[in-house]
Design a protein around this motif. Sequence first.
Motif, PDB file in Angstrom:
ATOM      1  N   THR A  89      -3.178  -3.842 -13.473  1.00  0.00           N
ATOM      2  CA  THR A  89      -3.314  -2.738 -12.541  1.00  0.00           C
ATOM      3  C   THR A  89      -2.629  -3.078 -11.235  1.00  0.00           C
ATOM      4  O   THR A  89      -2.881  -4.126 -10.645  1.00  0.00           O
ATOM      5  CB  THR A  89      -4.811  -2.435 -12.283  1.00  0.00           C
ATOM      6  N   THR A 146      -0.966  -1.141  -7.467  1.00  0.00           N
ATOM      7  CA  THR A 146      -0.980   0.036  -6.606  1.00  0.00           C
ATOM      8  C   THR A 146       0.404   0.215  -6.018  1.00  0.00           C
ATOM      9  O   THR A 146       0.941  -0.708  -5.404  1.00  0.00           O
ATOM     10  CB  THR A 146      -2.017  -0.138  -5.470  1.00  0.00           C
ATOM     11  N   THR A 158       2.802   2.504  -3.491  1.00  0.00           N
ATOM     12  CA  THR A 158       2.787   3.438  -2.378  1.00  0.00           C
ATOM     13  C   THR A 158       4.200   3.965  -2.181  1.00  0.00           C
ATOM     14  O   THR A 158       5.165   3.204  -2.283  1.00  0.00           O
ATOM     15  CB  THR A 158       2.321   2.732  -1.084  1.00  0.00           C
ATOM     16  N   GLU A 191      -0.459   7.154  -2.810  1.00  0.00           N
ATOM     17  CA  GLU A 191      -0.767   5.811  -3.293  1.00  0.00           C
ATOM     18  C   GLU A 191      -1.342   5.985  -4.698  1.00  0.00           C
ATOM     19  O   GLU A 191      -2.296   6.716  -4.887  1.00  0.00           O
ATOM     20  CB  GLU A 191      -1.778   5.146  -2.362  1.00  0.00           C
ATOM     21  N   ILE A 192      -0.735   5.305  -5.649  1.00  0.00           N
ATOM     22  CA  ILE A 192      -1.146   5.458  -7.053  1.00  0.00           C
ATOM     23  C   ILE A 192      -1.570   4.106  -7.587  1.00  0.00           C
ATOM     24  O   ILE A 192      -0.863   3.141  -7.427  1.00  0.00           O
ATOM     25  CB  ILE A 192       0.019   6.009  -7.894  1.00  0.00           C
ATOM     26  N   SER A 235       0.828  -7.978  -1.549  1.00  0.00           N
ATOM     27  CA  SER A 235       1.573  -6.741  -1.351  1.00  0.00           C
ATOM     28  C   SER A 235       3.023  -7.072  -1.050  1.00  0.00           C
ATOM     29  O   SER A 235       3.309  -8.017  -0.314  1.00  0.00           O
ATOM     30  CB  SER A 235       0.964  -5.941  -0.195  1.00  0.00           C
ATOM     31  N   SER A 249       1.312  -3.352  -4.642  1.00  0.00           N
ATOM     32  CA  SER A 249       0.336  -4.404  -4.411  1.00  0.00           C
ATOM     33  C   SER A 249      -0.493  -4.637  -5.669  1.00  0.00           C
ATOM     34  O   SER A 249      -0.695  -3.740  -6.471  1.00  0.00           O
ATOM     35  CB  SER A 249      -0.577  -4.057  -3.227  1.00  0.00           C
ATOM     36  N   LYS A 250      -0.920  -5.877  -5.779  1.00  0.00           N
ATOM     37  CA  LYS A 250      -1.769  -6.293  -6.891  1.00  0.00           C
ATOM     38  C   LYS A 250      -2.785  -7.245  -6.290  1.00  0.00           C
ATOM     39  O   LYS A 250      -2.432  -8.312  -5.813  1.00  0.00           O
ATOM     40  CB  LYS A 250      -0.931  -6.987  -7.955  1.00  0.00           C
TER      41      LYS A 250
END
Length: 156
Positions: free
Chosen positions: A91, A93, A95, A155-156, A124, A119-120
């Motif tokens: 997972t 993220t 942006t 942001e996903i 980031s 980012s993880k």
Amino acid sequence: MASRPALKFCLALASGILLGWVVPLPPPILLLVTAILFLVVLAALVFFRPRGVLTALLFPVLIASFGALLITADMRTVPAGDPARFLSPDTVTVTGTVSEIVGRSARSARFQLDCSSISKGDTSLELSGRILVMLSGRAANGPGAEMLTPGRKVEI
């Protein structure tokens, strides 16, 4: 019948590319194998003046190793800021800014996202590039989906 050297070359190169795609080896090992094969072919040309079976075997193997090296280098070469370098099954993220809505339906929404960071966990990284995002189900048509417009930072 003609010997068709271009066809032989293309078949050997394509075989090497296919082999490099199916059985990816680390680039240093593949480079070493290709260099050794090159030296063997060079030595055979200088000292033995190969003919027939030796030539028919050495050159295609060398060309195939160049093909494997080519595809291996191509698969591993991703520009430094490209989002593909950072995407993984884990997972993350992302942006960025919505640049274009590609399509919307009752069940999905697709849009282009100009990435600014990924980012993880606590890590980031800033990056640049564009990815295609596809949302389905509630994420595509739930509350707030109508706010998905070009220029919007998400942001996903």
